[in-house]
Structure formats: C-alpha cells, structure tokens
Design a protein around this motif. Structure first.
Motif, PDB file in Angstrom:
ATOM      1  N   GLY A  95     -28.436   9.884-105.655  1.00  0.00           N
ATOM      2  CA  GLY A  95     -27.077  11.131-104.212  1.00  0.00           C
ATOM      3  C   GLY A  95     -27.979  10.773-103.609  1.00  0.00           C
ATOM      4  N   ARG A  96     -27.231  11.554-102.221  1.00  0.00           N
ATOM      5  CA  ARG A  96     -27.642  11.450-100.625  1.00  0.00           C
ATOM      6  C   ARG A  96     -28.709  11.815 -99.844  1.00  0.00           C
ATOM      7  NH1 ARG A  96     -25.985   6.360 -98.992  1.00  0.00           N
ATOM      8  NH2 ARG A  96     -23.521   6.074-100.002  1.00  0.00           N
ATOM      9  N   ALA A  97     -28.784  12.304 -99.031  1.00  0.00           N
ATOM     10  CA  ALA A  97     -29.868  13.126 -98.380  1.00  0.00           C
ATOM     11  C   ALA A  97     -29.651  14.278 -97.969  1.00  0.00           C
ATOM     12  CB  ALA A  97     -30.259  12.713 -96.491  1.00  0.00           C
ATOM     13  N   ALA A  98     -30.202  15.378 -98.600  1.00  0.00           N
ATOM     14  CA  ALA A  98     -30.400  16.628 -98.717  1.00  0.00           C
ATOM     15  C   ALA A  98     -31.501  16.950 -98.020  1.00  0.00           C
ATOM     16  CB  ALA A  98     -30.492  17.251-100.329  1.00  0.00           C
ATOM     17  N   ALA A  99     -31.553  17.977 -96.698  1.00  0.00           N
ATOM     18  CA  ALA A  99     -32.121  18.835 -96.098  1.00  0.00           C
ATOM     19  C   ALA A  99     -32.903  19.974 -96.911  1.00  0.00           C
ATOM     20  CB  ALA A  99     -31.622  19.145 -94.939  1.00  0.00           C
ATOM     21  N   ILE A 198     -31.347  22.995 -90.592  1.00  0.00           N
ATOM     22  CA  ILE A 198     -30.680  22.342 -91.659  1.00  0.00           C
ATOM     23  C   ILE A 198     -29.134  21.296 -91.640  1.00  0.00           C
ATOM     24  CG2 ILE A 198     -29.546  21.958 -94.553  1.00  0.00           C
ATOM     25  CD1 ILE A 198     -31.312  24.326 -95.243  1.00  0.00           C
ATOM     26  N   ARG A 199     -28.261  22.083 -91.117  1.00  0.00           N
ATOM     27  CA  ARG A 199     -26.686  22.000 -90.688  1.00  0.00           C
ATOM     28  C   ARG A 199     -27.115  20.868 -89.408  1.00  0.00           C
ATOM     29  NH1 ARG A 199     -25.263  26.313 -91.757  1.00  0.00           N
ATOM     30  NH2 ARG A 199     -25.348  27.532 -89.499  1.00  0.00           N
ATOM     31  N   SER A 200     -28.427  20.923 -88.802  1.00  0.00           N
ATOM     32  CA  SER A 200     -28.301  20.431 -87.585  1.00  0.00           C
ATOM     33  C   SER A 200     -28.982  18.930 -87.809  1.00  0.00           C
ATOM     34  CB  SER A 200     -28.866  21.503 -86.530  1.00  0.00           C
ATOM     35  OG  SER A 200     -28.518  21.916 -85.372  1.00  0.00           O
ATOM     36  N   VAL A 201     -29.489  18.588 -88.807  1.00  0.00           N
ATOM     37  CA  VAL A 201     -30.833  17.756 -89.467  1.00  0.00           C
ATOM     38  C   VAL A 201     -29.642  16.814 -89.848  1.00  0.00           C
ATOM     39  CG1 VAL A 201     -31.915  18.332 -90.939  1.00  0.00           C
ATOM     40  CG2 VAL A 201     -32.784  16.470 -89.437  1.00  0.00           C
ATOM     41  N   LEU A 202     -28.796  17.789 -90.329  1.00  0.00           N
ATOM     42  CA  LEU A 202     -27.459  17.171 -91.513  1.00  0.00           C
ATOM     43  C   LEU A 202     -26.842  16.498 -90.716  1.00  0.00           C
ATOM     44  CD1 LEU A 202     -27.665  19.525 -94.673  1.00  0.00           C
ATOM     45  CD2 LEU A 202     -28.492  16.848 -94.407  1.00  0.00           C
ATOM     46  N   THR A 203     -26.101  16.629 -89.797  1.00  0.00           N
ATOM     47  CA  THR A 203     -24.621  16.195 -88.471  1.00  0.00           C
ATOM     48  C   THR A 203     -25.633  15.117 -87.813  1.00  0.00           C
ATOM     49  OG1 THR A 203     -24.374  18.785 -88.508  1.00  0.00           O
ATOM     50  CG2 THR A 203     -24.102  16.643 -86.833  1.00  0.00           C
ATOM     51  N   ASP A 204     -27.087  15.357 -87.663  1.00  0.00           N
ATOM     52  CA  ASP A 204     -27.319  13.939 -86.608  1.00  0.00           C
ATOM     53  C   ASP A 204     -27.690  13.079 -87.722  1.00  0.00           C
ATOM     54  OD1 ASP A 204     -26.985  15.085 -85.048  1.00  0.00           O
ATOM     55  OD2 ASP A 204     -29.357  15.239 -84.346  1.00  0.00           O
ATOM     56  N   ALA A 216     -19.401  22.467 -92.322  1.00  0.00           N
ATOM     57  CA  ALA A 216     -19.237  23.802 -92.817  1.00  0.00           C
ATOM     58  C   ALA A 216     -19.406  23.738 -94.036  1.00  0.00           C
ATOM     59  CB  ALA A 216     -17.454  23.832 -92.330  1.00  0.00           C
ATOM     60  N   THR A 217     -19.842  22.926 -95.340  1.00  0.00           N
ATOM     61  CA  THR A 217     -20.279  23.386 -96.304  1.00  0.00           C
ATOM     62  C   THR A 217     -21.198  23.085 -95.832  1.00  0.00           C
ATOM     63  OG1 THR A 217     -20.262  20.904 -96.621  1.00  0.00           O
ATOM     64  CG2 THR A 217     -18.301  21.315 -97.090  1.00  0.00           C
ATOM     65  N   ALA A 218     -22.320  22.869 -95.332  1.00  0.00           N
ATOM     66  CA  ALA A 218     -23.410  23.522 -95.503  1.00  0.00           C
ATOM     67  C   ALA A 218     -24.127  25.326 -94.732  1.00  0.00           C
ATOM     68  CB  ALA A 218     -24.596  22.222 -94.327  1.00  0.00           C
ATOM     69  N   GLY A 219     -24.873  25.237 -95.471  1.00  0.00           N
ATOM     70  CA  GLY A 219     -25.375  26.835 -95.182  1.00  0.00           C
ATOM     71  C   GLY A 219     -26.403  27.473 -96.003  1.00  0.00           C
ATOM     72  N   ALA A 220     -26.343  28.733 -96.017  1.00  0.00           N
ATOM     73  CA  ALA A 220     -28.022  29.854 -96.978  1.00  0.00           C
ATOM     74  C   ALA A 220     -27.203  30.411 -97.420  1.00  0.00           C
ATOM     75  CB  ALA A 220     -28.539  30.398 -95.977  1.00  0.00           C
TER      76      ALA A 220
END
Length: 263
Positions: A95-99, A198-204, A216-220
């Motif tokens: 898989g790829r990075a997950a936070a 989580i959205r911020s760290v994944l974006t960068d 927009a697909t990252a949420g809780a």
C-alpha cells in the motif's frame, strides 16, 4: 464471504474459536505500536497465544508502504511528516502512505492458522464488511469499496457518505494483512475524530512523493456523524465481533508475556 463461511474456514483448523480481546489503553510509541502487532503474530504462529483482537489509539504516525521508500521524494515526505508532528515509519505490508493519530482506532486481529494464505483475499472482504457494519451501527452511511482519489487506495477500503451530499464520500478505514507460515495479522485503521491534521500531513507527504490524490477523500467518521467518538466505534467493533465469536477479555499489560512498556 459470510460470517459462517469465515468461521467454517477457521474452525476447520482449530475447532470452536474463542477470541481474546486486549484493549491497549495508551500508545507505546509509534514504532513500538507497529512492532507489537508483529510480535503478537510471532506468538500466534508458534502456538503461544490463540486468536487475539488488540485495539488501541495510536500516536501520530504516517505508515509508508515499501514502494514509497523507493520514490525520490521519500526523504522529503518523511521530513514533512515530522514537521506536522507525525512519526514516519515503514510498514511490512503493502500500500501507500496512511496517516493516523489519537483520534483513530487501530484493530489488530491475530490468528494462528496452519494454512494462513488460504482465504487471504476473503479476509479483506469479510473484515471490510464487518467494519462497515460497525460504522453503520453508530449512524455512519458506510460501505466497502475504493473511492476515486483516495489515499492508500484499496479495493476493500471502507468509505462513508455525507448524509446531505451523496456525492461527498470519504475514506474511513484502511486495512492491511500480514501472512506468515502458521498465522496471519489483519490490521485496520478507523479514522473517527479530528481529520484536519491527517488531511494536512497527507497533503504534504503525497506532494513530496509525487503521488496524485484528492484531499477531499480524507476525513473522519465524526465529520459525517457529529459527536461520534473513538469509544463509540470501539464498542461497536467489539459488539460486531461478539456476533460471530466467543469473546474473553485479557489485561493488556501482561498479555502474552511481551514487553508492553512504552519505548
């Protein structure tokens, strides 16, 4: 795969299953949390422990896949994670990075099994549906399936749909599996609270890796059901498991004779 089919597959190896639930009440540290699941798998495959369900709230972590480490931007991605207060680690599974962080619930299901590779894909389907049902039980419109643009994409991700906007879907659960001779570990991360970090760290980190995705697909889950807590979801997950296994509870601090001290 139905609950009965999964149970029959397991029962053929070891008879009636009793699942030991161990609730880890604090993080052992990002790296130690990840290692501990693998140590439980080693204990299971050698027969020192039976089927086990470990639940915990992790320290802020970005778990990269093996493929991520081979990208030229990996070092920059790791630095970006640290800048956001997340520890970058590399997991054994793909898989790829997950936070994830304290607002998420990690569920590690460890099972001794003489032929662990048998049914490995079926587990993704079964546990994806079990976790989706757990979220539906607490009010989330949840379903199994990859959504366009999601981080760490997977066929059996669990997503939720915004009740007021059916076009708005967010990834809520990612799953991974480690299969070895004599056992398997199925690990799930459920994002329940505080999605912004989580959205911020994944974006960068994804930008540094050069990977496309849709933030927009990252949420809780509580973006969809306000007020929902990690404890609510944990209780729902345990209730779902109780529907198809006999549960017993054990003290995490002494379970399996492993070192459960914080690193």
């Amino acid at each position: 795969m139905t609950i009965r089919e999964l149970s029959n597959m397991q029962d053929a190896e070891a008879g009636l299953r009793t699942l030991t639930v161990v609730r880890q009440d604090h993080s052992l540290g990002a790296a130690r949390d990840l290692e501990f699941g693998l140590e439980l798998l080693t204990q299971a495959k050698t027969g020192r422990i039976g089927p086990t369900l470990r639940l915990y709230r992790p320290a802020p972590t970005v778990a990269f896949g093996q493929r991520d480490t081979r990208l030229p931007g990996f070092d920059a991605a790791a630095r970006a994670c640290r800048g956001h207060g997340f520890e970058p680690l590399v997991r054994k599974a793909g898989g790829r990075a997950a936070a994830y962080h304290e607002g998420t619930l990690v569920v590690d299901h460890v099972m001794p099994h003489a032929d662990a590779i048998a049914g490995s894909k079926g587990r993704f389907s079964f546990f994806g549906e079990l976790l989706a049902q757990s979220l539906r039980d607490v009010g989330v419109q949840a379903a199994v399936g990859e959504i366009p643009g999601e981080y760490c994409p997977g066929e059996f991700s669990v997503h939720g749909t915004h009740p007021a906007d059916p076009a708005h879907r967010i990834k809520l659960v990612g799953t991974a599996q480690r299969v070895v001779s004599g056992g398997w570990l199925f690990s799930s991360v459920i994002v329940v609270e505080n999605s912004a970090p989580i959205r911020s760290v994944l974006t960068d980190s994804y930008a540094a890796l050069g990977l496309d995705w849709d933030p927009a697909t990252a949420g809780a889950a509580n973006d969809l059901v306000p007020g929902l807590t990690v404890q609510d979801v944990e209780d729902a997950v345990i209730a779902a498991y109780a529907g198809h296994a006999s549960l017993r509870h054990a003290d995490f601090s002494s379970y399996a004779g492993l070192d459960t001290r914080e690193a």
